[in-house]
Design a protein around this motif. Structure first.
Motif, short mmCIF file in Angstrom:
data_model
loop_
_atom_site.label_atom_id
_atom_site.label_comp_id
_atom_site.label_asym_id
_atom_site.label_seq_id
_atom_site.Cartn_x
_atom_site.Cartn_y
_atom_site.Cartn_z
N LEU A 155 0.16 -8.53 -11.67
CA LEU A 155 1.08 -9.16 -12.61
C LEU A 155 1.39 -8.15 -13.72
O LEU A 155 0.49 -7.71 -14.44
N ILE A 156 2.67 -7.79 -13.83
CA ILE A 156 3.11 -6.81 -14.83
C ILE A 156 3.96 -7.55 -15.85
O ILE A 156 4.86 -8.31 -15.50
N PHE A 157 3.68 -7.34 -17.13
CA PHE A 157 4.36 -8.12 -18.16
C PHE A 157 4.41 -7.37 -19.49
O PHE A 157 3.72 -6.35 -19.68
N LYS A 158 5.25 -7.89 -20.39
CA LYS A 158 5.39 -7.32 -21.72
C LYS A 158 5.02 -8.34 -22.79
O LYS A 158 5.36 -9.52 -22.68
N VAL A 159 4.35 -7.86 -23.83
CA VAL A 159 4.10 -8.64 -25.04
C VAL A 159 4.61 -7.78 -26.20
O VAL A 159 4.12 -6.67 -26.40
N ASN A 160 5.63 -8.27 -26.90
CA ASN A 160 6.22 -7.48 -28.00
C ASN A 160 6.64 -6.08 -27.53
O ASN A 160 6.37 -5.07 -28.19
N GLN B 92 7.19 -11.58 -21.27
CA GLN B 92 8.21 -11.23 -20.29
C GLN B 92 7.54 -10.69 -19.02
O GLN B 92 6.91 -9.64 -19.04
N VAL B 93 7.65 -11.46 -17.93
CA VAL B 93 7.08 -11.06 -16.65
C VAL B 93 8.09 -10.19 -15.91
O VAL B 93 9.27 -10.53 -15.81
N LEU B 94 7.63 -9.04 -15.37
CA LEU B 94 8.54 -8.02 -14.85
C LEU B 94 8.50 -7.85 -13.34
O LEU B 94 9.20 -7.00 -12.80
N ASN B 95 7.65 -8.64 -12.66
CA ASN B 95 7.62 -8.60 -11.19
C ASN B 95 7.23 -9.99 -10.71
O ASN B 95 6.93 -10.88 -11.51
N ILE B 96 7.25 -10.19 -9.39
CA ILE B 96 6.88 -11.48 -8.81
C ILE B 96 5.54 -11.31 -8.10
O ILE B 96 5.49 -10.81 -6.97
N PRO B 97 4.43 -11.68 -8.75
CA PRO B 97 3.11 -11.50 -8.13
C PRO B 97 2.83 -12.58 -7.10
O PRO B 97 3.53 -13.59 -7.05
N ASN B 98 1.79 -12.37 -6.30
CA ASN B 98 1.42 -13.40 -5.33
C ASN B 98 0.49 -14.43 -5.98
O ASN B 98 0.26 -14.41 -7.19
N PHE B 99 -0.04 -15.33 -5.16
CA PHE B 99 -0.77 -16.50 -5.66
C PHE B 99 -2.02 -16.16 -6.47
O PHE B 99 -2.50 -16.98 -7.24
N TYR B 100 -2.55 -14.95 -6.32
CA TYR B 100 -3.76 -14.60 -7.07
C TYR B 100 -3.53 -14.58 -8.59
O TYR B 100 -4.48 -14.67 -9.36
N SER B 101 -2.29 -14.47 -9.00
CA SER B 101 -1.99 -14.45 -10.44
C SER B 101 -1.65 -15.83 -10.98
O SER B 101 -1.28 -15.95 -12.15
N LYS C 229 8.19 -2.77 -6.07
CA LYS C 229 7.23 -2.51 -5.00
C LYS C 229 5.93 -3.28 -5.19
O LYS C 229 5.10 -3.35 -4.28
N PHE C 230 5.75 -3.88 -6.38
CA PHE C 230 4.56 -4.68 -6.63
C PHE C 230 4.82 -6.18 -6.44
O PHE C 230 3.94 -6.98 -6.71
N ASN C 231 6.03 -6.51 -6.00
CA ASN C 231 6.32 -7.92 -5.71
C ASN C 231 5.45 -8.41 -4.55
O ASN C 231 5.20 -7.68 -3.58
N SER D 243 15.43 -16.10 -8.02
CA SER D 243 15.01 -14.69 -7.86
C SER D 243 13.98 -14.54 -6.75
O SER D 243 13.83 -13.45 -6.18
N LEU D 244 13.26 -15.63 -6.44
CA LEU D 244 12.31 -15.57 -5.33
C LEU D 244 13.01 -15.12 -4.05
O LEU D 244 12.48 -14.32 -3.28
N PHE D 245 14.21 -15.65 -3.83
CA PHE D 245 14.94 -15.35 -2.59
C PHE D 245 15.73 -14.05 -2.69
O PHE D 245 16.14 -13.48 -1.68
N ARG D 246 15.90 -13.59 -3.91
CA ARG D 246 16.60 -12.31 -4.09
C ARG D 246 15.66 -11.14 -3.88
O ARG D 246 16.06 -10.11 -3.33
N TYR D 247 14.40 -11.30 -4.32
CA TYR D 247 13.48 -10.17 -4.30
C TYR D 247 12.39 -10.28 -3.23
O TYR D 247 11.68 -9.30 -2.99
N LEU D 248 12.24 -11.45 -2.63
CA LEU D 248 11.26 -11.62 -1.56
C LEU D 248 11.96 -12.10 -0.29
O LEU D 248 13.03 -12.71 -0.36
N LYS D 249 11.35 -11.84 0.83
CA LYS D 249 11.86 -12.38 2.09
C LYS D 249 11.56 -13.88 2.14
O LYS D 249 10.59 -14.34 1.54
#
Length: 321
Positions: A44-49, A5-14, A37-39, A113-119
């Motif tokens: 890259l922030i995520f969950k495993v189990n 489960q990915v919890l933010n929208i990282p940039n291209f480095y991820s 604020k890390f969008n 969600s790209l357009f909801r959370y990013l300009k």
């Protein structure tokens, strides 16, 4: 299949890790307001189990203390050896990797969600950058090279040691009549080239052309980048099966590259000539280093191998609690 489960929208480095995680597991996106604020950051922030983890692809200026306290494992691209922040117990190093074109996957994971959370400008910029990157390809083994070297790089404002190493490499390659050289420094936009005008190259290369020319090179130079980081070019060079000439790493890797086996380390630019003499006179040594570097990449550095390394590290850390 295990869900990530990915919890933010990282940039291209991820992009490399999104590609690997999606291939090996099932990636789903669910925005966590705590991490908004890390969008559009190299995080890259995520969950495993239900276990929280982070992959930090930023320049090595220290871990984010807020995130560190929240996660079980804090992976970093550049785990500086002599930096106290990276000596904390939850910090783990990553293998070399590089950004790749994952536009269809990027749009599929994040969707509207790209357009909801990013300009809009941010979304278009990320898609543009990703489109210019090469699609991930696991290169075939091909180690025999002509005496051709391509090397092109920026002139860094705050990295004089890096600039000097690169300049001397450019000068050496231009002066050695055995070498067909292409490249040079990219002129700075502010016009201040810090005295390297004779090493400038006025030709521009797209990321894809850069990769194509690099793949033909007899030798690929790797030296400390910004803040002592290892350039993501290293991973591309290893994937392409190139002979990597490197100055000592300032970062830790999960499994080190070995001198005279996977890579050839030098301490000073005066070592360029004896190394070039050895490589040109001994195809066996050149092929050994290139082939072993490729074996290292194929074993540890593919997006798929790294996804497994990341997830298994998280699960192991949880089981050991």
């Amino acid at each position: 299949m295990r869900e990530i489960q990915v919890l933010n929208i990282p940039n291209f480095y991820s992009s490399y890790y999104l590609l690997g995680l999606n291939h090996e597991y099932k990636v789903k996106f669910k925005m966590d307001p705590r991490f908004a604020k890390f969008n559009n950051k190299p995080i890259l922030i995520f969950k495993v189990n239900n276990t929280l983890a982070v992959i930090d692809n930023d320049d090595p200026t220290g871990v984010n203390s807020e995130l560190y306290e929240m996660v079980s494992t804090y992976f970093v691209t550049n785990k500086l050896i002599n930096h106290d922040s990276y000596k904390q117990p939850k910090v783990k190093p990553l293998f070399p990797h590089y950004p790749v074109n994952i536009v269809p996957l990027y749009c599929r994971i994040f969707g509207l969600s790209l357009f909801r959370y990013l300009k809009l400008k941010e979304v278009l910029q990320q898609i543009y950058i990703l489109l210019r990157r090469p699609i991930y390809l696991q290169y075939k083994k091909s180690f025999k090279k002509d005496n051709f070297i391509f090397f092109s790089s920026n002139i860094w404002k705050k990295e004089p040691e890096t600039n000097q190493i690169r300049a001397e490499f450019i000068r050496f390659c231009k002066a050695d009549t055995r070498i067909v050289f292409k490249g040079g420094f990219i002129p700075r936009s502010d016009g201040n080239n810090y005295g390297f005008d004779n090493e400038l190259n006025n030709e521009k290369y797209s990321p894809r052309m850069f990769s194509k020319l690099s793949a033909k090179s007899k030798i690929a130079l790797n030296n400390p980048a910004v803040c002592g980081a290892v350039s993501w070019r290293l991973a591309e060079y290893l994937n392409q099966g190139l002979f990597v000439l490197s100055f000592p790493f300032k970062i830790e890797l999960p499994i080190n590259l070995t001198q005279h086996t996977d890579v050839h380390f030098i301490e000073k630019t005066t070592e360029f000539k004896p190394l070039f003499d050895k490589i040109i006179d001994s195809e066996d040594y050149h092929e050994t280093i290139a082939a072993n570097g490729k074996i290292y990449f194929d074993g540890f550095c593919t997006p798929f191998a790294q996804a497994k390394y990341v997830v298994e590290s998280i699960l192991n850390s949880e089981s050991n609690k």
